[in-house]
Design an enzyme around this catalytic site. Structure first.
Site, PDB file in Angstrom:
ATOM      1  N   ASN A 184       0.798  -1.267   0.130  1.00  0.00           N
ATOM      2  CA  ASN A 184       0.101  -0.044  -0.213  1.00  0.00           C
ATOM      3  C   ASN A 184       0.755   1.291  -0.030  1.00  0.00           C
ATOM      4  OD1 ASN A 184      -1.636   2.155   0.524  1.00  0.00           O
ATOM      5  ND2 ASN A 184      -2.275   1.225   2.630  1.00  0.00           N
ATOM      6  N   TRP A 185       0.886   2.041  -1.257  1.00  0.00           N
ATOM      7  CA  TRP A 185       1.937   2.932  -1.393  1.00  0.00           C
ATOM      8  C   TRP A 185       1.089   4.369  -0.784  1.00  0.00           C
ATOM      9  CZ3 TRP A 185       4.459   2.450  -6.728  1.00  0.00           C
ATOM     10  CH2 TRP A 185       5.258   1.457  -6.953  1.00  0.00           C
ATOM     11  N   LYS A 186       0.117   4.219  -0.042  1.00  0.00           N
ATOM     12  CA  LYS A 186      -0.644   5.605   0.224  1.00  0.00           C
ATOM     13  C   LYS A 186      -0.395   6.742  -0.523  1.00  0.00           C
ATOM     14  CE  LYS A 186      -0.217   3.191   4.690  1.00  0.00           C
ATOM     15  NZ  LYS A 186      -0.007   2.950   6.142  1.00  0.00           N
ATOM     16  N   HIS A 246      -9.343   0.797   5.035  1.00  0.00           N
ATOM     17  CA  HIS A 246      -7.888   0.974   5.641  1.00  0.00           C
ATOM     18  C   HIS A 246      -8.355   1.861   6.976  1.00  0.00           C
ATOM     19  CE1 HIS A 246      -4.010   2.335   6.496  1.00  0.00           C
ATOM     20  NE2 HIS A 246      -3.523   1.153   5.836  1.00  0.00           N
ATOM     21  N   GLU A 304      -6.770   4.285   7.975  1.00  0.00           N
ATOM     22  CA  GLU A 304      -6.562   5.830   7.649  1.00  0.00           C
ATOM     23  C   GLU A 304      -7.889   6.182   7.070  1.00  0.00           C
ATOM     24  OE1 GLU A 304      -2.758   5.208   5.522  1.00  0.00           O
ATOM     25  OE2 GLU A 304      -1.944   4.723   7.257  1.00  0.00           O
ATOM     26  N   GLU A 338      -4.852  -5.290  10.577  1.00  0.00           N
ATOM     27  CA  GLU A 338      -3.847  -4.014  10.725  1.00  0.00           C
ATOM     28  C   GLU A 338      -4.090  -3.686  12.100  1.00  0.00           C
ATOM     29  OE1 GLU A 338      -1.977  -2.914   6.732  1.00  0.00           O
ATOM     30  OE2 GLU A 338      -3.782  -1.755   7.106  1.00  0.00           O
ATOM     31  N   GLY A 387       3.136   1.978  10.625  1.00  0.00           N
ATOM     32  CA  GLY A 387       4.072   3.127  10.578  1.00  0.00           C
ATOM     33  C   GLY A 387       4.536   3.309  11.773  1.00  0.00           C
ATOM     34  N   SER A 438       3.997  -2.150  10.055  1.00  0.00           N
ATOM     35  CA  SER A 438       5.267  -2.481  10.447  1.00  0.00           C
ATOM     36  C   SER A 438       6.044  -3.884   9.775  1.00  0.00           C
ATOM     37  CB  SER A 438       5.754  -2.043  11.920  1.00  0.00           C
ATOM     38  OG  SER A 438       5.447  -0.659  12.173  1.00  0.00           O
ATOM     39  N   GLY A 478       3.158  -1.105   4.067  1.00  0.00           N
ATOM     40  CA  GLY A 478       3.342   0.119   3.772  1.00  0.00           C
ATOM     41  C   GLY A 478       4.521   0.667   3.581  1.00  0.00           C
ATOM     42  N   GLY A 479       5.326   1.165   4.283  1.00  0.00           N
ATOM     43  CA  GLY A 479       6.689   1.747   4.181  1.00  0.00           C
ATOM     44  C   GLY A 479       7.661   0.914   3.228  1.00  0.00           C
TER      45      GLY A 479
HETATM   46  P1  13P Z   1       3.231   0.271   7.458  1.00  0.00           P
HETATM   47  O1  13P Z   1       3.816  -1.122   6.809  1.00  0.00           O
HETATM   48  O2  13P Z   1       4.382   1.465   7.033  1.00  0.00           O
HETATM   49  O3  13P Z   1       3.471   0.064   8.856  1.00  0.00           O
HETATM   50  O4  13P Z   1       1.945   0.258   6.819  1.00  0.00           O
HETATM   51  C1  13P Z   1       0.800  -0.663   6.965  1.00  0.00           C
HETATM   52  C2  13P Z   1      -0.068  -0.333   6.232  1.00  0.00           C
HETATM   53  O5  13P Z   1      -1.001   0.551   6.534  1.00  0.00           O
HETATM   54  C3  13P Z   1      -0.558  -1.139   5.182  1.00  0.00           C
HETATM   55  O6  13P Z   1      -1.812  -0.787   4.618  1.00  0.00           O
END
Ligand code: 13P
Length: 238
Positions: A8-10, A88, A90, A160, A166, A201, A222-223
């Protein structure tokens, strides 16, 4: 069960970075379902320049019409997108999405041949107050009451924990195992058994342990999905 390595590149990655990722990323989806959800504007480029599944980070519950800023599943499908993240944390927290609207989005995604990756998870406060399973149950029951065994291959559940996203904090393996087993058990009570992926993470340093938990069928990252090298390392762990 099928395994998933999803990124997920956000709201990250410039066009230059997207191009560099496409050039450097060597893995292709075979037994493992490898997918990236970039910013929607980069979907066409990635579809043309990678060998993996490309999806969206959100989609609308509506078919078409006056919904400024929304992404219609029909049009994502038309482009060649294959999945959509839905609910998600967020989006739930920042854009006030509810479980009810997520269920409508999942229906719409499925009617347009998109795999729906339904995200659930508890906040830190809920975790500390031992409410994780209750929160997940509230997020899952409307799904289980709406869909059936026939939708088995078209929905993936992403667990999640909000406090792990993050932050570099990851639940212990025992907790991930216990919670994802709980999700499977709850689904089985409704004669459904979706693949369950873990997110929060995930890094090359912890993927080996996480990928070996029997109740975990993959990861949502994510990251560590932003760079070809680290995302490739995660994919190779399966
Ligand atoms: P991180 O891997 O950066 O913690 O993000 C997880 C995420 O929100 C994937 O949707």
């Amino acid at each position: 069960m099928k395994k998933y390595c999803l990124g997920n590149w956000k709201m990250n990655q410039s066009l230059e970075e997207v191009k560099a990722f496409s050039k450097d990323f060597q893995e292709s989806s075979n037994d493992l379902y490898i997918g990236i959800a970039p910013q929607a504007i980069h979907i066409p480029y990635l579809l043309e320049n990678t060998q993996i599944f490309i999806g969206s980070q959100n989609c609308s519950e509506h078919k078409s019409g006056a919904f400024t800023g929304e992404l219609g599943p029909q049009f994502l499908n038309e482009l060649g997108a294959k999945f959509s993240l839905i609910g998600h944390s967020e989006r739930r927290q920042l854009y006030k999405e509810t479980t009810e609207s997520c269920i409508e989005k999942i229906k719409n995604a499925l009617s347009n041949d998109l795999l729906a990756v339904y995200c659930i998870g508890e906040t830190l406060q809920e975790f500390e107050q031992n409410q994780t399973k209750e929160v997940l149950k509230n997020q899952l029951l409307p799904l289980l009451e709406t869909f059936s065994i026939n939708d088995q291959d078209n929905i993936v559940i992403a667990y999640e924990p909000v406090w792990a996203i993050g932050t570099g904090k990851v639940p212990t393996l025992d907790i991930i195992s216990d919670v994802t087993s709980y999700i499977h058990d709850l689904c089985l009570q409704y004669k459904q058994d979706y693949s369950v992926v873990y997110g929060g993470s995930v890094k090359p340093a912890n993927i080996k342990d996480i990928s070996q938990i029997p109740s975990v069928q993959g990861v949502l990252v994510g990251g560590a999905s932003l760079k070809a090298e680290s995302f490739g390392a995660l994919c190779r762990a399966f």
